[in-house]
Motif scaffolding. Structure first.
Motif, PDB file in Angstrom:
ATOM      1  N   LEU A 110       0.813  -1.215   0.000  1.00 57.75           N
ATOM      2  CA  LEU A 110       0.000   0.000   0.000  1.00 57.75           C
ATOM      3  C   LEU A 110       0.848   1.268   0.000  1.00 57.75           C
TER       4      LEU A 110
ATOM      5  N   GLY B 250      -0.793   2.543  -6.451  1.00 62.47           N
ATOM      6  CA  GLY B 250      -1.921   1.625  -6.577  1.00 62.47           C
ATOM      7  C   GLY B 250      -2.550   1.639  -7.949  1.00 62.47           C
TER       8      GLY B 250
ATOM      9  N   LEU C 233      -6.393  -4.127  -3.244  1.00 70.70           N
ATOM     10  CA  LEU C 233      -5.600  -5.128  -2.539  1.00 70.70           C
ATOM     11  C   LEU C 233      -6.542  -6.080  -1.819  1.00 70.70           C
TER      12      LEU C 233
ATOM     13  N   ALA D  20      -3.718   2.688   5.846  1.00 65.52           N
ATOM     14  CA  ALA D  20      -4.825   3.058   4.957  1.00 65.52           C
ATOM     15  C   ALA D  20      -4.595   4.444   4.347  1.00 65.52           C
TER      16      ALA D  20
ATOM     17  N   SER E   2      -1.762   5.720   3.674  1.00 70.72           N
ATOM     18  CA  SER E   2      -0.746   5.488   2.654  1.00 70.72           C
ATOM     19  C   SER E   2      -1.394   4.976   1.368  1.00 70.72           C
ATOM     20  N   ALA E   3      -2.379   4.098   1.506  1.00 67.86           N
ATOM     21  CA  ALA E   3      -3.102   3.576   0.339  1.00 67.86           C
ATOM     22  C   ALA E   3      -3.798   4.705  -0.414  1.00 67.86           C
TER      23      ALA E   3
ATOM     24  N   ASN F 267      -1.352   6.841  -2.307  1.00 73.49           N
ATOM     25  CA  ASN F 267      -0.736   6.138  -3.424  1.00 73.49           C
ATOM     26  C   ASN F 267      -1.725   5.672  -4.490  1.00 73.49           C
TER      27      ASN F 267
ATOM     28  N   TRP G 115      -4.661   3.755  -4.387  1.00 70.48           N
ATOM     29  CA  TRP G 115      -5.367   2.469  -4.358  1.00 70.48           C
ATOM     30  C   TRP G 115      -6.864   2.734  -4.314  1.00 70.48           C
TER      31      TRP G 115
ATOM     32  N   VAL H 299      -9.299  -1.824  -0.371  1.00 75.94           N
ATOM     33  CA  VAL H 299      -8.653  -2.938   0.319  1.00 75.94           C
ATOM     34  C   VAL H 299      -9.759  -3.826   0.864  1.00 75.94           C
TER      35      VAL H 299
ATOM     36  N   LEU I 197     -11.318   5.827   0.649  1.00 76.98           N
ATOM     37  CA  LEU I 197     -10.813   4.514   0.277  1.00 76.98           C
ATOM     38  C   LEU I 197     -11.903   3.493   0.532  1.00 76.98           C
TER      39      LEU I 197
END
Length: 166
Positions: free
Chosen positions: A55, A59, A64, A82, A84-85, A88, A90, A93, A110
């Motif tokens: 993560l 992404g 993920l 999270a 960080s996700a 980046n 994403w 998750v 997210l």
């Protein structure tokens, strides 16, 4: 592949028994409840080393999927991982296991689906497998599958099935 979310119910109507789906039981924890994207898989039990590493990488709208074997003993993701996700790129998750820092997760843009919340963090032992078949309740998830999640559940398509969506 589609450029927007397609409701899981519509995917069932279109593909019938040719889709895989996750059995009920995972809850929404993020601010985004409708998300989709190509899947990256992680298989880990009570060690979120690979989750944190992945993560923290770009992404590109992927999802993920974390096979935590349904363990309720510790969380595999909290607010910092999270966040960080989100930073980046994403899309979401999905964790067959627990998360923590639930109030903070609810504010993040997210998609997050997990079994439950648990305040205890995992212990990092540098274990876990990436890009291997992962299990979610009722479905085997393969790297490269395309996951669609919304308030009705989770549907998995092969890359070939998803390529035909508009």
């Amino acid at each position: 592949m589609t450029t927007g979310h397609i409701p899981t119910c519509d995917l069932f109507d279109r593909f019938k028994d040719a889709v895989r789906y996750v059995l009920p039981g995972l809850r929404d924890f993020g601010a985004v409840t409708r998300f989709f994207g190509p899947v990256v898989t992680v298989k880990c039990v009570e060690d979120n080393s690979r989750v944190k590493e992945l993560l923290a990488t770009p992404g590109d709208g992927r999802v993920l999927v974390v096979d935590g074997a349904g363990s309720l003993r510790c969380a595999l993701m909290g607010d910092m991982i999270a966040a960080s996700a989100v930073s980046n790129g994403w899309a979401g998750v999905v964790i067959w296991g627990c998360v923590r820092d639930v109030a903070e997760l609810a504010a993040l843009q997210l998609g997050i689906k997990a079994l439950a919340s648990m305040p205890r963090a995992s212990t990092r032992r540098d274990q876990g497998l990436v890009d291997v078949p992962a299990e979610l309740p009722g479905a085997t998830v393969l790297p490269g599958d395309v996951l669609f999640a919304d308030e009705d559940g989770i549907v998995l398509l092969t890359a070939e099935q998803a390529a035909g969506l508009k």
